[in-house]
Every structure is written in C-alpha cells, then in structure tokens.
Design a protein around this motif. Structure first.
Motif, PDB file in Angstrom:
ATOM      1  N   ALA A  51       0.833  -1.199   0.000  1.00  0.00           N
ATOM      2  CA  ALA A  51       0.000   0.000   0.000  1.00  0.00           C
ATOM      3  C   ALA A  51       0.873   1.257   0.000  1.00  0.00           C
ATOM      4  CB  ALA A  51      -0.892  -0.003   1.241  1.00  0.00           C
ATOM      5  N   VAL A  52       0.233   2.381  -0.321  1.00  0.00           N
ATOM      6  CA  VAL A  52       0.881   3.690  -0.198  1.00  0.00           C
ATOM      7  C   VAL A  52       0.056   4.516   0.778  1.00  0.00           C
ATOM      8  CG1 VAL A  52       1.954   3.696  -2.489  1.00  0.00           C
ATOM      9  CG2 VAL A  52      -0.324   4.667  -2.198  1.00  0.00           C
ATOM     10  N   PRO A  53       0.734   5.383   1.566  1.00  0.00           N
ATOM     11  CA  PRO A  53      -0.015   6.205   2.519  1.00  0.00           C
ATOM     12  C   PRO A  53      -0.801   7.304   1.814  1.00  0.00           C
ATOM     13  CG  PRO A  53       2.301   6.784   2.578  1.00  0.00           C
ATOM     14  CD  PRO A  53       2.175   5.604   1.656  1.00  0.00           C
ATOM     15  N   LEU A  54      -1.860   7.728   2.473  1.00  0.00           N
ATOM     16  CA  LEU A  54      -2.671   8.846   2.007  1.00  0.00           C
ATOM     17  C   LEU A  54      -2.478  10.011   2.970  1.00  0.00           C
ATOM     18  CD1 LEU A  54      -5.849   6.726   1.272  1.00  0.00           C
ATOM     19  CD2 LEU A  54      -4.353   7.769  -0.427  1.00  0.00           C
ATOM     20  N   THR A  55      -2.419  11.213   2.430  1.00  0.00           N
ATOM     21  CA  THR A  55      -2.203  12.405   3.248  1.00  0.00           C
ATOM     22  C   THR A  55      -3.140  13.514   2.793  1.00  0.00           C
ATOM     23  OG1 THR A  55      -0.549  13.990   4.036  1.00  0.00           O
ATOM     24  CG2 THR A  55      -0.340  13.253   1.759  1.00  0.00           C
ATOM     25  N   SER A  56      -3.314  14.510   3.645  1.00  0.00           N
ATOM     26  CA  SER A  56      -4.127  15.676   3.276  1.00  0.00           C
ATOM     27  C   SER A  56      -3.256  16.830   2.791  1.00  0.00           C
ATOM     28  CB  SER A  56      -4.962  16.129   4.477  1.00  0.00           C
ATOM     29  OG  SER A  56      -4.113  16.498   5.543  1.00  0.00           O
ATOM     30  N   VAL A  57      -1.944  16.598   2.700  1.00  0.00           N
ATOM     31  CA  VAL A  57      -1.017  17.636   2.246  1.00  0.00           C
ATOM     32  C   VAL A  57      -0.716  17.417   0.759  1.00  0.00           C
ATOM     33  CG1 VAL A  57       1.265  18.653   2.557  1.00  0.00           C
ATOM     34  CG2 VAL A  57      -0.005  17.800   4.546  1.00  0.00           C
ATOM     35  N   ASP A  58      -1.172  18.341  -0.062  1.00  0.00           N
ATOM     36  CA  ASP A  58      -0.940  18.251  -1.502  1.00  0.00           C
ATOM     37  C   ASP A  58       0.231  19.149  -1.864  1.00  0.00           C
ATOM     38  OD1 ASP A  58      -0.975  18.002  -4.223  1.00  0.00           O
ATOM     39  OD2 ASP A  58      -3.063  18.625  -4.466  1.00  0.00           O
ATOM     40  N   ARG A  59       1.415  18.560  -2.034  1.00  0.00           N
ATOM     41  CA  ARG A  59       2.624  19.318  -2.345  1.00  0.00           C
ATOM     42  C   ARG A  59       2.783  19.563  -3.852  1.00  0.00           C
ATOM     43  NH1 ARG A  59       5.131  19.329   2.501  1.00  0.00           N
ATOM     44  NH2 ARG A  59       5.172  17.459   3.774  1.00  0.00           N
TER      45      ARG A  59
END
Length: 127
Positions: A51-59
């Motif tokens: 899996a890959v992590p999900l984040t709320s930071v869109d860089r």
C-alpha cells in the motif's frame, strides 16, 4: 469504516486504516489511511498488504496522486514514493467504498515510472 475478519476481504483500491509505530522521521504514528495496491491472493499467501499512505497535504509533486481531484474539500493524496509492504495484522479497518480503478491505475503509473529501468543511465553489464 468496516472491519474485516478475512484476509481475502482486503481488495485492490481499498482505503485501509493502519495503526503502527513510526518507521522513521517522516512516518506518522497512530492511525493513518493507506491505499491498497495488492490483491487478496497475496494477502492470503504472504499475510502482507502492499500500500501507499494517504495524506491531506498536496505538495504538487509528480510522485503524488490526488485521489479526490473532483472535489473542492480537503485533499486526499496518495504518496507513491512511500510504498510499503505491511503485515495484515496491523490493519484496523477498511472503508466501505474503494477508490475508482481509474485513480488506482494513476498510482500504478507513477510507481512504474519510479521503478522503470533507465537503460541509457545503466552501465553495460555484458549480459
């Protein structure tokens, strides 16, 4: 979020919730959302989920895929450069609605780009 008792019930495109200790300085502790990229057959055979992590930071990085591109709300971004294999035992739950095949394929495309050989940059190995 739903909980699943069977390894065969974790599917490609699902959003998992995982509780794990930090693996390094950039890793977040506590519950974190992950996008599943592996299939039930692997989960059963090896008891691992890729899996890959999900984040709320869109860089805006090329290695990040916005998973909710059609909404104006908080971004949800797949962090493709942090792909992991983790034991299924760390999975705390699975959301009831998986991501679309189109979005998961975009993540796979980024991973292929990250892992593709660069023939022109590789020395001749005489093989």
């Amino acid at each position: 979020m739903r909980h699943r008792a069977e390894l065969s019930d974790i599917y490609w495109g699902d959003r998992l919730w995982v509780s794990k200790d930090p693996l390094g300085e950039l890793e977040q502790a506590g519950d974190r959302a992950w996008l599943v990229l592996s299939h039930p057959e692997q989960h059963q055979a090896m008891e691992l989920v890729i899996a890959v992590p999900l984040t709320s930071v869109d860089r805006g990085w090329k290695t990040h895929v916005r998973m909710n591109a059609d909404t104006d709300g908080t971004p949800e971004v797949a962090v493709c450069e942090q792909v992991r294999a983790m034991p299924v035992q760390v999975v705390r739950g699975v959301d009831s609605a998986p991501y679309s095949d189109r979005l998961v394929e975009r993540v796979h495309t980024v991973l292929k780009t990250l892992t593709a050989p660069r023939r022109s940059a590789m020395p001749d190995r005489g093989i």
